[in-house]
Design a protein around this motif. Structure first.
Motif, PDB file in Angstrom:
ATOM      1  N   LEU A 102      -9.226   0.046   1.210  1.00  0.00           N
ATOM      2  CA  LEU A 102      -9.340   0.008  -0.212  1.00  0.00           C
ATOM      3  C   LEU A 102      -9.727   1.217  -0.785  1.00  0.00           C
ATOM      4  O   LEU A 102      -9.077   1.495  -1.854  1.00  0.00           O
ATOM      5  N   LEU A 103     -10.692   1.990  -0.038  1.00  0.00           N
ATOM      6  CA  LEU A 103     -11.309   2.887  -0.708  1.00  0.00           C
ATOM      7  C   LEU A 103     -10.370   4.340  -0.963  1.00  0.00           C
ATOM      8  O   LEU A 103     -10.122   4.819  -1.957  1.00  0.00           O
ATOM      9  N   PHE A 104      -9.591   4.386   0.347  1.00  0.00           N
ATOM     10  CA  PHE A 104      -8.465   5.339   0.254  1.00  0.00           C
ATOM     11  C   PHE A 104      -7.364   5.063  -0.612  1.00  0.00           C
ATOM     12  O   PHE A 104      -6.700   5.962  -1.266  1.00  0.00           O
ATOM     13  N   MET A 105      -6.964   3.574  -0.869  1.00  0.00           N
ATOM     14  CA  MET A 105      -6.102   3.315  -1.664  1.00  0.00           C
ATOM     15  C   MET A 105      -6.285   3.760  -3.165  1.00  0.00           C
ATOM     16  O   MET A 105      -5.565   4.011  -3.902  1.00  0.00           O
ATOM     17  N   LEU A 106      -7.338   3.192  -3.347  1.00  0.00           N
ATOM     18  CA  LEU A 106      -7.661   3.416  -4.735  1.00  0.00           C
ATOM     19  C   LEU A 106      -7.870   4.950  -5.207  1.00  0.00           C
ATOM     20  O   LEU A 106      -7.439   5.201  -6.456  1.00  0.00           O
ATOM     21  N   VAL A 107      -8.147   5.860  -4.321  1.00  0.00           N
ATOM     22  CA  VAL A 107      -8.282   7.159  -4.753  1.00  0.00           C
ATOM     23  C   VAL A 107      -6.987   7.841  -4.757  1.00  0.00           C
ATOM     24  O   VAL A 107      -6.714   8.605  -5.648  1.00  0.00           O
ATOM     25  N   GLU A 108      -6.170   7.389  -3.938  1.00  0.00           N
ATOM     26  CA  GLU A 108      -4.829   7.953  -3.805  1.00  0.00           C
ATOM     27  C   GLU A 108      -3.771   7.256  -4.435  1.00  0.00           C
ATOM     28  O   GLU A 108      -2.514   7.620  -4.573  1.00  0.00           O
ATOM     29  N   LEU A 109      -4.184   6.161  -5.232  1.00  0.00           N
ATOM     30  CA  LEU A 109      -3.022   5.364  -5.912  1.00  0.00           C
ATOM     31  C   LEU A 109      -2.333   6.262  -7.178  1.00  0.00           C
ATOM     32  O   LEU A 109      -1.213   6.191  -7.086  1.00  0.00           O
ATOM     33  N   PRO A 110      -2.903   6.834  -7.990  1.00  0.00           N
ATOM     34  CA  PRO A 110      -2.341   7.712  -9.049  1.00  0.00           C
ATOM     35  C   PRO A 110      -1.434   8.708  -8.419  1.00  0.00           C
ATOM     36  O   PRO A 110      -0.582   8.970  -8.962  1.00  0.00           O
ATOM     37  N   LEU A 111      -1.629   9.495  -7.286  1.00  0.00           N
ATOM     38  CA  LEU A 111      -0.835  10.414  -6.533  1.00  0.00           C
ATOM     39  C   LEU A 111       0.542   9.527  -6.182  1.00  0.00           C
ATOM     40  O   LEU A 111       1.729  10.317  -6.404  1.00  0.00           O
ATOM     41  N   LEU A 112       0.298   8.693  -5.539  1.00  0.00           N
ATOM     42  CA  LEU A 112       1.609   7.557  -5.230  1.00  0.00           C
ATOM     43  C   LEU A 112       2.204   7.297  -6.443  1.00  0.00           C
ATOM     44  O   LEU A 112       3.526   7.496  -6.269  1.00  0.00           O
TER      45      LEU A 112
END
Length: 333
Positions: A160-170
């Protein structure tokens, strides 16, 4: 070349090939369910928490810091819940092992009432309708898994931590692709509806859990906190969730008190379920998801059989998003 080879087959052969391929895909999903459950839950939480993280980012709080803060708060709540459940596990296992004999003793009164009506049944014969040993094994197995839940949730929150950080880039990458614009718009629209659905379910689940905990505590049930947590979790399960959450406290009420009190407990859960699912949720959701009860029940049965408990909880969001994707792919370019 591939399409020409496929079209050369008869309609029956094409149907059989499609069913065989679908069977292999579903079998692979079923075998990989432990990992898929963690990934799906992390994705679901990331989608739900992204608006909050984005709002904190607008107040100049770094996304990594806000994500860590939210995850620590959630993880603390889960640790406290797991510790509370673990503390009550030994007593609950003991009660589950004694339950068949205690229920048989309580059924003596019921058998006497039935005998006056000309229906001759013994308590043992009535208990034969339920495999008490299977119930005991199920309860014991589930409670023994509680300590392992912490490591399971740690892996979920790490993803979840990595997803939340990288979600704007995705999001930026997908929006930049004109080829997938229609699919992204459909997913974004579906996700907004799912976010509202999850918020409503969370609020009604919290309300139902608190009410169940308070009522169970007032009448003297020993595992009141557990029954409240069960009500909160099972509220996410469509159609049958609230009724499934009512079974353990109703059985415990029947064991500790009498038939009249247990029937009153049944009436309480029916009234609570009607208040939550037939009054509050329709008022807060409206026709946003537009899924009939039959579709919800079939979705629950399918995803529960495929992915277990996590599939049952995520049945409605998964089905609704797949529907939105399917409709977007079927639209002409």
């Amino acid at each position: 070349m591939y399409q020409g080879w496929l079209k050369s087959l008869s309609p029956l052969a094409q149907t059989l090939l499609l069913l065989a391929s679908l069977t292999l895909v579903l079998l692979g999903l079923r075998l990989a369910a432990p990992l898929i459950n963690q990934v799906l839950l992390a994705i679901f939480l990331a989608v739900m928490l992204d608006p909050l993280i984005s709002r904190l980012a607008q107040h100049r709080i770094p996304r990594v810091l806000s994500s860590l803060l939210v995850i620590v708060i959630l993880l603390t709540l889960i640790v406290i819940t797991i510790m509370s459940l673990s503390a009550s596990a030994p007593d609950l296992i003991k009660l589950s092992r004694q339950a068949p004999n205690l229920v048989a003793a309580k059924l003596q009164y019921l058998t006497q009432s039935l005998s006056q009506m000309g229906i001759v049944l013994t308590a043992d014969e009535m208990l034969n309708f339920v495999d008490a040993g299977a119930v005991v094994r199920f309860v014991t197995t589930q409670l023994s898994m509680i300590p392992g839940l912490l490591s399971w949730w740690l892996m979920v929150f790490l993803m979840l931590l990595f997803m939340l950080v990288e979600l704007p880039l995705l999001k930026r990458v997908v929006r930049a692709s004109e080829r997938h614009a229609k699919l992204f718009n459909a997913l974004e629209e579906g996700i907004q509806s799912v976010i509202v659905y999850a918020r409503v379910k969370t609020l009604t689940g919290l309300l139902g859990g608190v009410i169940v905990w308070a009522v169970a505590h007032m009448i003297g049930l020993k595992f009141a906190f557990l029954w409240g947590v069960l009500m909160f979790i099972f509220n996410y399960i469509p159609v049958l969730g609230s009724f499934l959450a009512a079974i353990p406290p109703v059985i415990q009420t029947f064991i500790l008190f009498d038939i009249k009190t247990s029937l009153m407990m049944v009436g309480f859960f029916v009234a609570l379920n009607l208040m939550l699912s037939s009054v509050l949720e329709p008022l807060m959701l409206g026709k946003r998801l537009n899924m009939t009860l039959t579709v919800q029940l079939l979705a629950f049965l399918f995803w529960q059989a495929l992915l277990g408990m996590t599939g049952a909880i995520l049945a409605i969001p998964l089905t609704f998003l797949l529907k939105k994707v399917w409709l977007a792919l079927r639209q002409p370019v």
